[in-house]
Design a protein around this motif. Structure first.
Motif, mmCIF file in Angstrom:
data_model
loop_
_atom_site.group_PDB
_atom_site.id
_atom_site.type_symbol
_atom_site.label_atom_id
_atom_site.label_comp_id
_atom_site.label_asym_id
_atom_site.label_seq_id
_atom_site.Cartn_x
_atom_site.Cartn_y
_atom_site.Cartn_z
ATOM 1 N N LEU A 1 -0.100 9.686 -4.053
ATOM 2 C CA LEU A 1 -1.253 9.832 -3.182
ATOM 3 C C LEU A 1 -0.761 10.142 -1.767
ATOM 4 N N TRP B 1 0.831 -1.200 0.000
ATOM 5 C CA TRP B 1 0.000 0.000 0.000
ATOM 6 C C TRP B 1 0.870 1.256 0.000
ATOM 7 N N GLU C 1 0.927 4.090 -2.898
ATOM 8 C CA GLU C 1 0.664 5.508 -2.638
ATOM 9 C C GLU C 1 1.765 6.372 -3.230
#
Length: 76
Positions: free
Chosen positions: A71, A62, A66
């Motif tokens: 993100l 994750w 990102e």
């Protein structure tokens, strides 16, 4: 190769209705309400195993994802 072919070949040649059946089932059936932590194929639930079930690896994946898509936590 045979193992991959046995998984991929049934998906080739499906009608749009057949291809969408699991998604429609998941979106509309009360049988799967609250079901998490697995995956579905042909409207059947399967348990995630091996590296896919490793929480530390999932957290790392994750974080890398990102970073790759730029993100930030503020954007979520």
């Amino acid at each position: 190769i045979a193992k991959v072919a046995s998984w991929v070949l049934p998906m080739i040649g499906r009608t749009p209705e057949e291809g969408a059946a699991t998604g429609v089932y998941l979106a509309s059936s009360p049988d799967v309400e609250g079901v998490t932590g697995g995956y579905f194929t042909d409207s059947r639930a399967y348990e995630v195993k091996g590296q896919a079930a490793d929480p530390a690896l999932a957290k790392r994946f994750w974080a890398v994802s990102e970073k790759m898509v730029h993100l930030t936590p503020e954007a979520v």
